[in-house]
Design an enzyme around this catalytic site. Structure first.
Site, mmCIF file in Angstrom:
data_model
loop_
_atom_site.group_PDB
_atom_site.id
_atom_site.type_symbol
_atom_site.label_atom_id
_atom_site.label_comp_id
_atom_site.label_asym_id
_atom_site.label_seq_id
_atom_site.Cartn_x
_atom_site.Cartn_y
_atom_site.Cartn_z
ATOM 1 N N ARG A 148 67.483 3.803 43.889
ATOM 2 C CA ARG A 148 67.215 3.368 42.525
ATOM 3 C C ARG A 148 67.742 1.942 42.373
ATOM 4 O O ARG A 148 68.652 1.529 43.095
ATOM 5 C CB ARG A 148 67.911 4.276 41.508
ATOM 6 C CG ARG A 148 67.473 5.732 41.545
ATOM 7 C CD ARG A 148 68.238 6.546 40.506
ATOM 8 N NE ARG A 148 67.801 7.943 40.471
ATOM 9 C CZ ARG A 148 68.359 8.930 41.140
ATOM 10 N NH1 ARG A 148 69.404 8.683 41.928
ATOM 11 N NH2 ARG A 148 67.902 10.166 41.048
ATOM 12 N N LYS A 172 72.694 9.269 39.902
ATOM 13 C CA LYS A 172 72.773 9.750 38.529
ATOM 14 C C LYS A 172 73.800 10.868 38.416
ATOM 15 O O LYS A 172 73.976 11.659 39.326
ATOM 16 C CB LYS A 172 71.399 10.271 38.079
ATOM 17 C CG LYS A 172 70.388 9.170 37.784
ATOM 18 C CD LYS A 172 69.111 9.763 37.216
ATOM 19 C CE LYS A 172 68.134 8.672 36.826
ATOM 20 N NZ LYS A 172 66.888 9.231 36.247
ATOM 21 N N HIS A 240 61.211 -0.008 41.353
ATOM 22 C CA HIS A 240 60.818 1.402 41.294
ATOM 23 C C HIS A 240 59.601 1.665 42.167
ATOM 24 O O HIS A 240 59.460 2.751 42.739
ATOM 25 C CB HIS A 240 60.532 1.811 39.850
ATOM 26 C CG HIS A 240 60.260 3.275 39.689
ATOM 27 N ND1 HIS A 240 61.229 4.228 39.914
ATOM 28 C CD2 HIS A 240 59.135 3.959 39.355
ATOM 29 C CE1 HIS A 240 60.714 5.433 39.719
ATOM 30 N NE2 HIS A 240 59.446 5.294 39.378
ATOM 31 N N ARG A 243 60.818 2.256 45.656
ATOM 32 C CA ARG A 243 61.385 3.606 45.778
ATOM 33 C C ARG A 243 60.261 4.639 45.853
ATOM 34 O O ARG A 243 60.315 5.573 46.666
ATOM 35 C CB ARG A 243 62.303 3.881 44.583
ATOM 36 C CG ARG A 243 62.868 5.305 44.509
ATOM 37 C CD ARG A 243 63.911 5.361 43.393
ATOM 38 N NE ARG A 243 64.162 6.697 42.913
ATOM 39 C CZ ARG A 243 65.030 7.563 43.450
ATOM 40 N NH1 ARG A 243 65.710 7.219 44.521
ATOM 41 N NH2 ARG A 243 65.222 8.751 42.912
ATOM 42 N N HIS A 266 67.339 13.721 43.913
ATOM 43 C CA HIS A 266 66.812 14.501 42.794
ATOM 44 C C HIS A 266 67.543 15.833 42.698
ATOM 45 O O HIS A 266 67.694 16.531 43.691
ATOM 46 C CB HIS A 266 65.319 14.766 42.977
ATOM 47 C CG HIS A 266 64.469 13.564 42.738
ATOM 48 N ND1 HIS A 266 63.190 13.445 43.233
ATOM 49 C CD2 HIS A 266 64.717 12.410 42.061
ATOM 50 C CE1 HIS A 266 62.686 12.279 42.862
ATOM 51 N NE2 HIS A 266 63.589 11.638 42.160
ATOM 52 N N TYR A 275 57.150 13.175 41.465
ATOM 53 C CA TYR A 275 57.430 11.781 41.799
ATOM 54 C C TYR A 275 56.635 11.296 42.997
ATOM 55 O O TYR A 275 56.316 10.125 43.119
ATOM 56 C CB TYR A 275 58.929 11.664 42.085
ATOM 57 C CG TYR A 275 59.454 10.269 42.219
ATOM 58 C CD1 TYR A 275 59.480 9.628 43.447
ATOM 59 C CD2 TYR A 275 59.944 9.588 41.112
ATOM 60 C CE1 TYR A 275 59.972 8.352 43.581
ATOM 61 C CE2 TYR A 275 60.445 8.309 41.233
ATOM 62 C CZ TYR A 275 60.456 7.699 42.471
ATOM 63 O OH TYR A 275 60.943 6.430 42.597
#
Length: 298
Positions: A148, A172, A240, A243, A266, A275
């Site tokens: 990211r 995250k 992005h 990625r 994820h 995705y």
């Protein structure tokens, strides 16, 4: 028992005085509730006690048929649920008729990935100054590890393990993961580290701006876009998209959805399924190779 308009006016005063919502937010609430007032009036309702879940569902269906998007409908139903919750708190309603009514899920639009040939063209940049070396290293790491943007700019030198060719990434939810970065990315990181002190040595950040501070996300976006133009790519290059390209190319090559999930960081496999996408040609070849009924002549 009050009428439709009076209750809405009372609710808007409550939002303004007690909740102290901004004028713009109040206007949004007013617009959403006016839509349901009009619908209720057209259907002969004189007060909110006559409203039930069936009417709310019909209202949602009618809104969609008139072209209201899924996200906008979700906001409208949210405003309606909040209004009915308030009526329940005021003993005007016994239950919230909108509580079990939900909008359809908003479709998630995927960015187009960059094909392998264009990736190679993007990475084959003319190295004529230290900043170009830094940019090449960032591009290699971004595509080589599928990071990211926040993970890329958050990298510190201490997060590198040059011997094993791995990097520690804080993703995250403060979840840490250890990733391989590949020979090319590793080589360009080492090249950049030889030049990094030209910009400063006090900051722990791996990638520095020309002012010697940790490079910003906006700066990375700007530099990637500029390199995309310089290298003649038709598509706008942003982090992005790199990625996404990493995820797509990895899945096309390996077919290992769980492995790609781990690499991307994820939490849920469903996120990876949305995705990433395989092109039809790849899916067809997988089918022909694997499905018993596709093995013609055998």
């Amino acid at each position: 028992m009050t009428d439709l308009h009076t209750d809405v006016e009372r609710y808007l005063r409550y939002l303004s005085v007690e909740r102290q919502l901004s004028p713009i937010t109040l206007l949004n609430y007013q617009r959403q509730l006016e839509a349901i007032i009009n619908f209720a009036s057209e259907n002969g309702l004189q007060n909110w006690q006559q409203c039930d879940a069936a009417m709310v569902r019909n209202f949602a269906v009618r809104s969609r048929r008139k072209g209201l998007g899924a996200a906008s409908l979700a906001l409208r139903l949210s405003a309606l649920r909040s209004f009915f919750d308030w009526l329940v708190s005021q003993n005007e309603l016994k239950a919230n008729p909108a509580k079990g009514v939900s909008a359809p899920k908003t479709p998630r639009h995927l960015p187009k990935n960059i094909d392998v040939d264009d990736i190679n063209r993007l990475l084959d940049i003319d190295i004529n100054d230290p900043l170009a070396v830094r940019d090449r290293a960032m591009l290699e790491v971004m595509y080589g590890a599928g990071l990211r943007l926040s993970e890329l700019v958050g990298l510190d030198i201490k997060h590198l393990d040059l011997e094993s060719g791995e990097v520690w990434v804080m993703g995250k939810g403060s979840k840490e993961r250890r990733l391989p970065i590949g020979r090319n990315a590793l080589s360009w990181i080492e090249h950049w580290l030889d030049l990094r002190d030209l910009f400063g040595s006090e900051d722990d950040a791996l990638f520095l701006s020309k002012l010697g501070k940790r490079i910003s996300a906006r700066n990375v976006q700007k530099r990637f876009a500029e390199w995309g133009i310089k290298q003649g790519l038709n598509n706008h290059v942003h982090p992005h998209k790199l990625r996404h390209s990493f995820a797509t190319h990895m899945l096309e090559s390996s077919g290992d959805l769980r492995g790609v999930q781990e690499l991307l960081g994820h939490a849920n496999l469903s996120t990876t399924q949305i995705y990433t996408h395989l092109d039809f040609q790849h899916l067809a070849s997988v089918y022909d190779a694997a499905h018993p009924r596709a093995k013609r002549g055998k």
